[in-house]
Design a protein around this motif. Structure first.
Motif, PDB file in Angstrom:
ATOM      1  N   ILE A   1      17.200   6.703  -8.856  1.00 25.31           N
ATOM      2  CA  ILE A   1      17.119   7.949  -8.099  1.00 25.31           C
ATOM      3  C   ILE A   1      16.325   7.794  -6.801  1.00 25.31           C
ATOM      4  N   ALA A   2      15.533   6.717  -6.684  1.00 27.75           N
ATOM      5  CA  ALA A   2      14.581   6.656  -5.568  1.00 27.75           C
ATOM      6  C   ALA A   2      15.227   6.294  -4.242  1.00 27.75           C
ATOM      7  N   GLY A   3      16.315   5.527  -4.272  1.00 32.84           N
ATOM      8  CA  GLY A   3      16.873   5.059  -3.014  1.00 32.84           C
ATOM      9  C   GLY A   3      16.237   3.751  -2.559  1.00 32.84           C
ATOM     10  N   ASN A   4      14.983   3.510  -3.013  1.00 32.11           N
ATOM     11  CA  ASN A   4      14.306   2.223  -2.838  1.00 32.11           C
ATOM     12  C   ASN A   4      14.236   1.741  -1.398  1.00 32.11           C
ATOM     13  N   MET A   5      13.869   2.635  -0.478  1.00 33.50           N
ATOM     14  CA  MET A   5      13.680   2.203   0.898  1.00 33.50           C
ATOM     15  C   MET A   5      12.258   1.710   1.081  1.00 33.50           C
ATOM     16  N   PRO A   6      12.069   0.493   1.599  1.00 32.94           N
ATOM     17  CA  PRO A   6      10.717  -0.022   1.819  1.00 32.94           C
ATOM     18  C   PRO A   6       9.905   0.954   2.657  1.00 32.94           C
ATOM     19  N   MET A   7       8.640   1.094   2.331  1.00 30.56           N
ATOM     20  CA  MET A   7       7.675   1.988   2.994  1.00 30.56           C
ATOM     21  C   MET A   7       7.912   3.469   2.688  1.00 30.56           C
ATOM     22  N   VAL A   8       9.086   3.850   2.175  1.00 31.14           N
ATOM     23  CA  VAL A   8       9.359   5.276   1.974  1.00 31.14           C
ATOM     24  C   VAL A   8       9.502   5.620   0.499  1.00 31.14           C
ATOM     25  N   SER A   9      10.454   4.992  -0.156  1.00 30.78           N
ATOM     26  CA  SER A   9      10.718   5.391  -1.540  1.00 30.78           C
ATOM     27  C   SER A   9      10.797   4.167  -2.456  1.00 30.78           C
ATOM     28  N   GLU A  10       9.881   3.223  -2.249  1.00 26.74           N
ATOM     29  CA  GLU A  10       9.862   2.008  -3.058  1.00 26.74           C
ATOM     30  C   GLU A  10       8.634   2.039  -3.961  1.00 26.74           C
ATOM     31  N   ILE A  11       8.834   1.995  -5.286  1.00 25.11           N
ATOM     32  CA  ILE A  11       7.679   2.037  -6.188  1.00 25.11           C
ATOM     33  C   ILE A  11       7.143   0.623  -6.406  1.00 25.11           C
ATOM     34  N   THR A  12       5.898   0.562  -6.916  1.00 28.19           N
ATOM     35  CA  THR A  12       5.230  -0.732  -7.040  1.00 28.19           C
ATOM     36  C   THR A  12       5.955  -1.655  -8.026  1.00 28.19           C
ATOM     37  N   SER A  13       6.458  -1.092  -9.149  1.00 31.63           N
ATOM     38  CA  SER A  13       7.157  -1.928 -10.121  1.00 31.63           C
ATOM     39  C   SER A  13       8.344  -2.633  -9.474  1.00 31.63           C
ATOM     40  N   LEU A  14       9.050  -1.924  -8.608  1.00 31.19           N
ATOM     41  CA  LEU A  14      10.215  -2.525  -7.955  1.00 31.19           C
ATOM     42  C   LEU A  14       9.781  -3.644  -7.025  1.00 31.19           C
ATOM     43  N   LEU A  15       8.629  -3.442  -6.376  1.00 33.89           N
ATOM     44  CA  LEU A  15       8.118  -4.460  -5.466  1.00 33.89           C
ATOM     45  C   LEU A  15       7.808  -5.753  -6.226  1.00 33.89           C
ATOM     46  N   ILE A  16       7.288  -5.606  -7.463  1.00 33.19           N
ATOM     47  CA  ILE A  16       7.022  -6.791  -8.290  1.00 33.19           C
ATOM     48  C   ILE A  16       8.334  -7.541  -8.534  1.00 33.19           C
TER      49      ILE A  16
ATOM     50  N   VAL B   1       0.836  -1.205   0.000  1.00 33.86           N
ATOM     51  CA  VAL B   1       0.000   0.000   0.000  1.00 33.86           C
ATOM     52  C   VAL B   1       0.870   1.255   0.000  1.00 33.86           C
ATOM     53  N   ALA B   2       1.978   1.212   0.779  1.00 33.89           N
ATOM     54  CA  ALA B   2       2.896   2.361   0.782  1.00 33.89           C
ATOM     55  C   ALA B   2       3.462   2.596  -0.617  1.00 33.89           C
ATOM     56  N   SER B   3       3.728   1.495  -1.345  1.00 27.60           N
ATOM     57  CA  SER B   3       4.262   1.650  -2.700  1.00 27.60           C
ATOM     58  C   SER B   3       3.214   2.222  -3.651  1.00 27.60           C
ATOM     59  N   TYR B   4       1.930   1.833  -3.471  1.00 25.21           N
ATOM     60  CA  TYR B   4       0.873   2.454  -4.304  1.00 25.21           C
ATOM     61  C   TYR B   4       0.834   3.954  -4.045  1.00 25.21           C
ATOM     62  N   ARG B   5       0.891   4.300  -2.747  1.00 21.46           N
ATOM     63  CA  ARG B   5       0.752   5.701  -2.390  1.00 21.46           C
ATOM     64  C   ARG B   5       1.846   6.518  -3.088  1.00 21.46           C
ATOM     65  N   LEU B   6       3.068   5.999  -3.027  1.00 16.73           N
ATOM     66  CA  LEU B   6       4.179   6.711  -3.662  1.00 16.73           C
ATOM     67  C   LEU B   6       4.009   6.727  -5.188  1.00 16.73           C
ATOM     68  N   THR B   7       3.712   5.553  -5.774  1.00 17.93           N
ATOM     69  CA  THR B   7       3.642   5.456  -7.239  1.00 17.93           C
ATOM     70  C   THR B   7       2.525   6.335  -7.785  1.00 17.93           C
ATOM     71  N   PHE B   8       1.307   6.172  -7.228  1.00 18.20           N
ATOM     72  CA  PHE B   8       0.181   6.949  -7.729  1.00 18.20           C
ATOM     73  C   PHE B   8       0.346   8.432  -7.397  1.00 18.20           C
ATOM     74  N   GLY B   9       0.822   8.717  -6.181  1.00 14.82           N
ATOM     75  CA  GLY B   9       0.986  10.109  -5.769  1.00 14.82           C
ATOM     76  C   GLY B   9       2.011  10.835  -6.621  1.00 14.82           C
ATOM     77  N   ALA B  10       3.201  10.248  -6.738  1.00 16.95           N
ATOM     78  CA  ALA B  10       4.261  10.901  -7.515  1.00 16.95           C
ATOM     79  C   ALA B  10       3.859  10.998  -8.988  1.00 16.95           C
ATOM     80  N   SER B  11       3.183   9.961  -9.513  1.00 18.15           N
ATOM     81  CA  SER B  11       2.743   9.996 -10.910  1.00 18.15           C
ATOM     82  C   SER B  11       1.746  11.125 -11.131  1.00 18.15           C
ATOM     83  N   LEU B  12       0.827  11.269 -10.161  1.00 18.58           N
ATOM     84  CA  LEU B  12      -0.199  12.300 -10.282  1.00 18.58           C
ATOM     85  C   LEU B  12       0.427  13.691 -10.274  1.00 18.58           C
ATOM     86  N   VAL B  13       1.313  13.936  -9.299  1.00 15.54           N
ATOM     87  CA  VAL B  13       1.934  15.257  -9.207  1.00 15.54           C
ATOM     88  C   VAL B  13       2.788  15.520 -10.458  1.00 15.54           C
TER      89      VAL B  13
END
Lengths: 277, 307
Positions: free
Chosen positions: A219-234, A61-73
């Protein structure tokens, strides 16, 4: 030929209908449809409870929030800047306009990995741009936004540009004759005419950003819950041989992508009607 | 890029000839009421150029600057490194297979869609676009689900000692998938706009289907075809996400150029990573130049037809 029996076709003197359509459909099935159906068939082997538990776990869910949020902005920023760039390219003449026009497509042509390492190096705390900024961009959620803004940049420009070029100057003349100020003309006449194209470009940029991987992971740093996008989680799930988990998340992203595709098609149909009038 | 000259002023007052410029968009008749004040114009141009410079020019320049940061020797060494050369070969192989396949598909699909009317055409067009909206990572995932060890054909492949994922065939398949729509997308709108009169005339004169294709249709769309091929090739050589999933990252064997860049970068060999990246950035620049040429040619032939 079976395709002829299946599909009603108007008479034409040209040959090759069965061959070309048959080949196109066969190739489409083998390359796209059959492999793509594997995702959904695999997802059906998972029980509903497991599926929901996987796709709603906190890290996902944290990854959705980041992916959808950052994509939207990023898509919103692209909407504003894309409209500005399209306007400047169509309406004004300045030195180097042709070069700038060609350069807008760079994010389409530049491989995402190249964009990823270039942006990361620029926005790192010792980078050309990062050293002037008081806050962290690379290795933080803000970096995701920067990468997504870069890759989405051409979409709005390229959808708005042709509509703006075809816009009838007579409408603006009429507005001016009737006493409208330039700003009023833009807000009441030009902007509504550009609206369908602008929305289409926005949706395209948003859809592209949702699925982006290459430029973001550097560029993301890929920290779980903070800067991890959904594609990376897959990918993470795949590397742990958790194919079921990876598939479940992929289904969520695919459904979102298809919903956007449908929306884009509707928007384009709307735009065509508006232009046809 | 500060040399913002001038704009908005009447370039061609002769309203009777609408094609004063190659792109007749900018004010053929400019009243003051139809243009913005000079300061607004300059500000808008300035803001747009600063934005584009920050987001496009600086990253592009930085690729080449970082590549040469440690000198030409390091740059050259990174390019002739054995792993880099094998990555380049694999990238060329993947592009060399996927571009011709998608070229044949693109021509076939465009022929069917543009020259005939049939039910379900819009559905077909949507399906052709489908790979555009599938995330590259998911494109890789689907081939894992079909050919991976736990996948549909996994056991059968293992029994027959065949390897598709974590090997070259998987990389080629993933590349074919992500580059699937490119050529068809360039050809279909153009061939639809051109109609079928010329082909029908050739048919009446006794030409066979293949003769029509080679002598009439393909010459008519040659620039769009070329651009589609260039775009498809650029994406094929630059694809990262999908290939990353199926490659398995075996150095010197299943690494393409973008994956090799990632390995070097994660290894803190920044100059080497950017040296390899500069090859792909150069390819991107060639793509943009070709696109501009193709567009100008298309405009020129369009204008010719109008006269």
């Amino acid at each position: 030929m079976s395709t002829r029996a299946l599909l009603l076709r108007r008479h034409s003197v040209l040959p090759g209908f069965g061959l070309s359509l048959g080949f196109a459909l066969l190739y489409l099935c083998f390359v796209v449809l059959v492999p793509l159906s594997a995702v959904f068939l695999k997802a059906f082997t998972v029980s509903w409870g497991t599926f929901v538990a996987t796709v709603t776990s906190p890290r996902v869910v944290a990854s959705y929030r980041l992916t959808f949020g950052a994509s939207l902005v990023a898509a919103l920023v692209n909407g504003v800047s894309g409209l500005l760039v399209a306007w400047v390219l169509v309406r004004y003449r300045f030195a180097g306009r042709r070069v700038v026009d060609a350069l807008v497509d760079l994010p389409f042509a530049l491989p995402t990995a190249v964009a990823g390492i270039a942006l990361t190096t620029l926005y790192a705390s010792n980078g050309w741009i990062g050293r002037w900024l008081p806050f962290k961009v690379a290795y933080a959620p803000l970096g995701v936004f920067v990468a997504l803004t870069f890759i989405g940049l051409p979409f709005v420009v390229r959808t708005v540009q042709p509509v703006l070029e075809d816009l009838q100057r007579e409408l603006e003349e009429a507005a001016a004759t009737l006493g409208a100020s330039r700003l009023q003309t833009f807000a009441r006449v030009i902007f509504p005419a550009l609206m369908p194209a602008l929305l289409t470009g926005f949706a395209l940029a948003f859809a592209r950003a949702l699925g982006e991987y290459g430029s973001v992971i550097f560029i993301a740093g890929n920290m779980p819950m903070v800067s991890e996008i959904t594609s990376l989680l897959i990918i993470t799930k795949l590397e742990q041989y958790d194919y079921t988990g990876a598939t479940a998340i992929a289904v969520v992203m695919l459904v979102a992508a298809f919903a956007l595709l449908l929306l884009i098609n509707l928007l384009q149909a709307w735009a065509r009607r508006r232009q046809g009038r | 890029m500060s040399a913002v000259i001038d704009s908005g002023q009447p370039q061609a007052v002769a309203a009777a000839s609408p094609r004063a410029d190659a792109r007749p968009a900018a004010s053929p008749r400019a009243h003051d009421a139809l243009g913005e004040p000079a300061w607004v114009r300059r500000t808008l141009i300035g803001v747009a150029l600063v934005f584009l410079a920050l987001f496009l020019v600086v990253p592009l320049v930085s690729v080449f600057a970082q590549a040469l940061a440690k000198g030409v020797d390091v740059y050259w060494a990174a390019l002739v490194d054995a792993d880099a050369v094998s990555a380049l070969k694999l990238t060329l192989l993947a592009a060399g297979i996927s571009v011709p396949l998608n070229l044949v598909f693109g021509v076939a699909a465009a022929w069917a869609v543009a020259k005939f009317d049939f039910r379900g055409k819009n559905l077909l067009l949507t399906l052709i676009d489908l790979p555009f909206s599938v995330s590259p990572v998911i494109a890789g995932l689907i081939y894992m689900l079909v050919f991976g060890l736990q996948g549909w054909c996994g056991e059968w492949l293992r029994d027959h000692d065949l390897k598709i994922v974590f090997a070259v065939p998987g990389i080629v398949l993933a590349t074919v998938f992500v580059t699937f729509p490119f050529i068809a997308r360039e050809l279909i709108p153009l061939m639809q706009a051109q109609g079928q009169e010329q082909e029908e005339a050739a048919r009446v004169l006794g030409a066979s289907g293949w003769q029509i294709l080679w002598r009439v249709t393909l010459p008519n769309v040659r620039w769009a075809l070329l651009y589609g091929v260039v775009l498809c090739n650029a994406r094929a050589m630059g694809e990262f996400g999908a290939v990353s999933v199926v490659s398995g990252h075996i150095r010197g064997q299943t690494d393409t150029l973008p994956l090799h860049i990632e390995i070097l970068y994660d290894d803190y060999q920044f100059a080497a990573a950017f040296a390899v990246a500069s090859l792909l950035a150069g390819l991107a620049l060639v793509t943009l130049v070709l696109k501009t040429i193709v567009e100008r040619r298309a405009e020129a032939s369009f204008d010719q037809e109008k006269e």
